[in-house]
Motif scaffolding. Structure first.
Motif, PDB file in Angstrom:
ATOM      1  N   ARG A 150       0.805  -1.218   0.000  1.00 59.63           N
ATOM      2  CA  ARG A 150       0.000   0.000   0.000  1.00 59.63           C
ATOM      3  C   ARG A 150       0.845   1.279   0.000  1.00 59.63           C
ATOM      4  O   ARG A 150       0.281   2.382   0.011  1.00 59.63           O
ATOM      5  N   PHE A 151       2.157   1.170  -0.008  1.00 58.24           N
ATOM      6  CA  PHE A 151       3.022   2.331   0.148  1.00 58.24           C
ATOM      7  C   PHE A 151       3.954   2.452  -1.060  1.00 58.24           C
ATOM      8  O   PHE A 151       5.055   1.893  -1.086  1.00 58.24           O
ATOM      9  N   PRO A 152       3.526   3.205  -2.089  1.00 60.02           N
ATOM     10  CA  PRO A 152       4.262   3.231  -3.356  1.00 60.02           C
ATOM     11  C   PRO A 152       5.669   3.783  -3.255  1.00 60.02           C
ATOM     12  O   PRO A 152       6.532   3.437  -4.064  1.00 60.02           O
ATOM     13  N   GLU A 153       5.928   4.639  -2.254  1.00 59.05           N
ATOM     14  CA  GLU A 153       7.265   5.215  -2.137  1.00 59.05           C
ATOM     15  C   GLU A 153       8.321   4.154  -1.845  1.00 59.05           C
ATOM     16  O   GLU A 153       9.474   4.292  -2.255  1.00 59.05           O
ATOM     17  N   LEU A 154       7.939   3.084  -1.162  1.00 58.30           N
ATOM     18  CA  LEU A 154       8.870   1.982  -0.918  1.00 58.30           C
ATOM     19  C   LEU A 154       9.322   1.376  -2.248  1.00 58.30           C
ATOM     20  O   LEU A 154      10.507   1.105  -2.457  1.00 58.30           O
ATOM     21  N   PHE A 155       8.389   1.182  -3.152  1.00 60.26           N
ATOM     22  CA  PHE A 155       8.704   0.550  -4.433  1.00 60.26           C
ATOM     23  C   PHE A 155       9.523   1.476  -5.323  1.00 60.26           C
ATOM     24  O   PHE A 155      10.380   1.020  -6.084  1.00 60.26           O
ATOM     25  N   ARG A 156       9.280   2.786  -5.243  1.00 61.51           N
ATOM     26  CA  ARG A 156      10.135   3.730  -5.960  1.00 61.51           C
ATOM     27  C   ARG A 156      11.578   3.590  -5.475  1.00 61.51           C
ATOM     28  O   ARG A 156      12.515   3.629  -6.278  1.00 61.51           O
ATOM     29  N   GLY A 157      11.744   3.458  -4.163  1.00 66.50           N
ATOM     30  CA  GLY A 157      13.086   3.286  -3.630  1.00 66.50           C
ATOM     31  C   GLY A 157      13.752   2.019  -4.132  1.00 66.50           C
ATOM     32  O   GLY A 157      14.957   2.009  -4.418  1.00 66.50           O
TER      33      GLY A 157
END
Length: 265
Positions: A150-157
């Motif tokens: 649910r936390f897209p910023e993790l996947f960007r990282g």
């Protein structure tokens, strides 16, 4: 590249030791796959909060030993799902284990986003704080766990760290299955990466599980999806499709906010 997702059930009448043995046998049956994935907290059940402390184990505990041997015997890269890790400090973590075909523990990942809204996992377990990528020779992948989805910023990282795919073990409830599918596809589309999301069947402490493990390609197309019951989902991937998608539709280079665009490897 062939990947196999092992959507197993957590039966309360089956001992943890028996389930370890059953999971190891399933891993051995996937010889010939390039990556095998198990779900989140399959030894105990993601919602079996009352059992977390009793069934916790050190990083190199019983599950580590059984899974390392299975990976070595099958000669596969193995994401062995996650365990309730008891750290030397006594803190509990939801920790994923990734093994090479030689049985070496290549990476471990402590779940960053804990589910429960001040209950359950959110209060019983400590949070990890490191992003983890795995140097799989065909398809380097980033690791996340269930609620992390649910936390897209993790996947960007993870993309910035070189991930060309994501592997997400989960114990996702059936009542939110539509979110599971939607988020898996969204994370694949927005990052132009493969998504391999492996859930569980059956129920965890009375919470019905969604099942429906899913593999999504970098364009967002669903390549394979399991049903609700126990199932081995096997799919062939083309690692070259990641760069092809990013070249043909180079949206990542147009990022403006947050971290800079990923450097081409």
């Amino acid at each position: 590249m062939r990947a196999s997702l092992l959507q197993i059930a957590v039966n309360p009448d089956e001992s943890v030791a028996a389930r370890r043995g059953r999971a190891a046998d399933l891993v051995r049956e996937q010889r010939g796959s390039d990556l095998v994935v198990l779900p989140e907290l399959w030894p105990v059940g993601a919602f079996a909060y009352e059992s977390f402390a009793a069934e916790s184990e050190p990083l190199e505990g019983p599950t580590y030993a059984v899974m390392a041997e299975a990976a070595r015997e099958a000669r596969v890269w193995l994401h062995a799902g996650s365990i309730v890790e008891r750290a030397p400090s006594g803190a509990l973590y939801n920790t994923s284990l990734v093994f090479s075909p030689s049985g070496e523990l290549v990476r471990s990942y402590r779940k960053i986003h804990r589910f429960g809204f001040d209950q359950g996992e959110a209060v019983l377990m400590a949070a990890g704080d490191d992003l983890v990528t795995v140097p799989h020779p065909q398809l380097p992948f980033g690791v996340a766990t269930c609620y992390d989805l649910r936390f897209p910023e993790l996947f960007r990282g993870l993309v910035d760290a070189g991930a060309r795919a994501f592997v997400v073990p989960a114990g996702w409830p059936a009542r939110r299955r539509a979110h599971w599918t939607l988020l898996a596809q969204a994370r694949a589309v927005e990052n132009q990466a493969y998504m391999l999301a492996c859930g569980t069947a059956g129920s965890h402490a009375g919470v019905e599980q969604a099942g429906h493990s899913i593999v999504v390609d970098p364009w967002g197309e669903v390549l394979a999806e399991a049903g609700a019951g126990e199932e081995v989902l096997t799919v062939d991937l083309d690692p070259a499709k990641v760069e092809l998608t990013r070249d043909q539709f180079p949206a990542l280079k147009d990022r403006v906010l947050g971290t800079p665009p990923p450097t081409r490897a």
